[in-house]
Design an enzyme around this catalytic site. Structure first.
Site, PDB file in Angstrom:
ATOM      1  N   ASN A 117      16.882  43.355 -33.823  1.00  0.00           N
ATOM      2  CA  ASN A 117      17.862  42.471 -34.171  1.00  0.00           C
ATOM      3  C   ASN A 117      18.639  43.572 -35.692  1.00  0.00           C
ATOM      4  OD1 ASN A 117      20.406  41.498 -35.532  1.00  0.00           O
ATOM      5  ND2 ASN A 117      19.194  38.772 -34.821  1.00  0.00           N
ATOM      6  N   HIS A 169      24.629  39.205 -28.260  1.00  0.00           N
ATOM      7  CA  HIS A 169      23.681  39.412 -29.247  1.00  0.00           C
ATOM      8  C   HIS A 169      22.552  39.141 -29.390  1.00  0.00           C
ATOM      9  CE1 HIS A 169      23.166  40.282 -33.254  1.00  0.00           C
ATOM     10  NE2 HIS A 169      22.180  38.431 -33.619  1.00  0.00           N
ATOM     11  N   CYS A 202      26.568  39.401 -37.055  1.00  0.00           N
ATOM     12  CA  CYS A 202      26.604  39.479 -35.500  1.00  0.00           C
ATOM     13  C   CYS A 202      27.466  39.405 -34.739  1.00  0.00           C
ATOM     14  CB  CYS A 202      25.148  37.971 -35.581  1.00  0.00           C
ATOM     15  SG  CYS A 202      24.193  38.347 -36.863  1.00  0.00           S
TER      16      CYS A 202
END
Length: 328
Positions: A286, A256, A115
Site C-alpha cells: 500500500n 485505492h 489515500c
C-alpha cells in the site's frame, strides 16, 4: 471550459525491498503464508535512510520526462501530494522545482491528503487547467510512510510501502478526466494518525524512551468499517455525477490499494466482476497516494478507445474522492 486529460504516468520504487520472509524473521508468530493471505502483499519497497520524499519525487518525475519525451519547459505547475514532507516548511514542491531544473515561473504547491490524494490531485489539476492558470500540471505523489512507523509495528509494516509517482495532466492525453465526487468525515481522524510532531503535540520522546505517539497509528477495524460504508456510496455518486447508469457501464475499476482483504469485500459489496477490478500491490504494498497511478501504469495496455475507468481513493482523514477516466 477547457477539458483536462491524463497524458502520461511514471512511478519510482526505492531499491530496498522488505519481503514477507524478512518480516517473519522479526515476528516469528506469523508465517509467510499468513501475511500474504491476509494483506495480499509479498514484498514492499522501503526508502533508504537518506532517501526522502523530494528524492523520490525527483526520480519519478525524471522517469516521466525520459519515458514520455516531455520537455521540462512545458510544465507550468507542480502539485505534490505527501504526508511525509522533507520539512514542515518550506514547501517540498518548491524544492522539487529547483532540483528538476523547472522554470521559476512554475507554480508549486504541496497538499497533505494521503489515500485519496491522487483523485484530489486530478481535481486540483483539472481546476488549474479549466481556469486557464496552467496548461501542463505535474502531479506528484510521494510518501515515505516507513519513516513514520515503529520497528515493532508488524501490522503497518506488512501493509505499507514507499513509492512516488509522476503524472502529467494537460489539455490533451490518453484519458479525459470526468466529473468528481469528493467528501470528508473528520470525526474519524484519530483512526489513522501520527499524533506527535506538529504544533498540537510537538513533544518528542527523550532519548532512550519510546513514545508510540511519535509513530503511525492505525485502527484497522475503524478504517475497515469506514470504507465499507463510504466507498459503495462514493461509487454510486461518482457514476451519477458522470451520467453513468450503473457499474455494468464501466469497463475498469481502480480502487485505492489498501489491502486485498478489504478490496475483495468492497468489490463484492459494490457488485463488480473480478475481471474488471484492477489490482497491483503484491510486490509494492500500500503506497498511499501512489496506489492509483501505479495500477493505471501497470494496466495501461488494457485500456481501449472509448472505455471508462472509475477511480476511487479513500482513507486517512477520513477523506474520499472518485472520478471517471474516458480513454481515447
Amino acid at each position: 471550459m477547457s477539458k483536462a486529460f491524463l497524458k502520461a504516468i511514471s512511478y519510482y520504487l526505492p531499491e530496498k525491498v522488505l519481503t514477507n520472509e524478512e518480516l517473519v524473521k522479526e515476528f516469528p508468530e506469523w508465517t509467510v503464508e499468513k501475511v500474504a493471505k491476509k494483506v495480499g502483499i509479498t514484498e514492499r519497497h522501503i526508502a533508504g535512510q537518506e532517501e526522502f520524499v523530494s528524492d523520490m519525487a525527483v526520480k519519478a518525475s525524471e522517469k516521466l520526462f525520459d519515458e514520455h519525451k516531455i520537455e521540462k519547459e512545458e510544465v507550468d505547475f507542480i502539485l505534490l501530494c505527501t504526508q511525509s514532507p522533507d520539512y514542515f516548511l518550506p514547501t517540498t514542491a518548491c524544492i522539487v522545482q529547483d532540483r528538476l531544473g523547472l522554470p521559476t515561473k512554475t507554480g508549486a504547491l504541496d497538499f497533505n491528503q494521503g489515500c485519496s490524494g491522487y483523485v484530489y490531485g486530478l481535481a486540483l489539476a483539472k481546476g488549474l487547467i479549466a481556469s486557464g492558470i496552467a496548461k501542463n500540471v505535474l502531479l506528484i505523489t510521494s510518501e515515505v510512510y516507513s519513516k513514520h512507523m515503529h520497528q515493532s509495528d508488524k501490522g503497518n509494516r506488512t501493509i505499507f510501502g514507499d513509492a512516488a509517482s509522476a503524472s502529467l495532466i494537460s489539455t490533451d492525453g490518453f484519458a479525459e478526466i470526468g466529473e468528481f465526487e469528493v467528501g470528508s468525515d473528520g470525526s474519524g481522524h484519530e483512526d489513522l494518525i501520527v499524533k506527535n510532531g506538529a504544533m498540537k503535540s510537538s513533544k518528542k520522546s527523550v532519548e532512550g524512551e519510546t513514545d508510540m505517539d511519535d509513530h503511525l497509528f492505525m485502527n484497522g477495524a475503524g478504517v475497515f468499517n469506514f470504507t465499507l460504508e463510504a466507498v459503495p456510496a462514493l461509487v454510486k455518486e461518482t457514476l451519477a455525477k458522470n451520467d453513468i447508469s450503473g457499474v455494468e457501464d464501466v469497463n475498469w475499476f481502480v480502487f485505492h490499494q489498501a489491502n486485498s482483504f478489504m478490496l475483495n469485500h468492497l468489490r463484492k459489496k459494490v457488485g463488480i466482476d473480478k475481471e474488471n477490478f484492477l489490482m497491483h500491490m503484491q510486490t509494492c504494498g500500500n503506497t498511499v497516494s501512489s496506489t492509483l497511478p501505479i495500477v493505471l501504469k501497470e494496466h495501461q495496455d488494457k485500456f481501449k478507445n472509448g472505455q471508462k475507468a472509475l477511480l476511487a481513493g479513500f482513507g486517512v482523514g477520513y477523506s474520499w474522492g472518485g472520478t471517471i477516466l474516458t480513454f481515447s
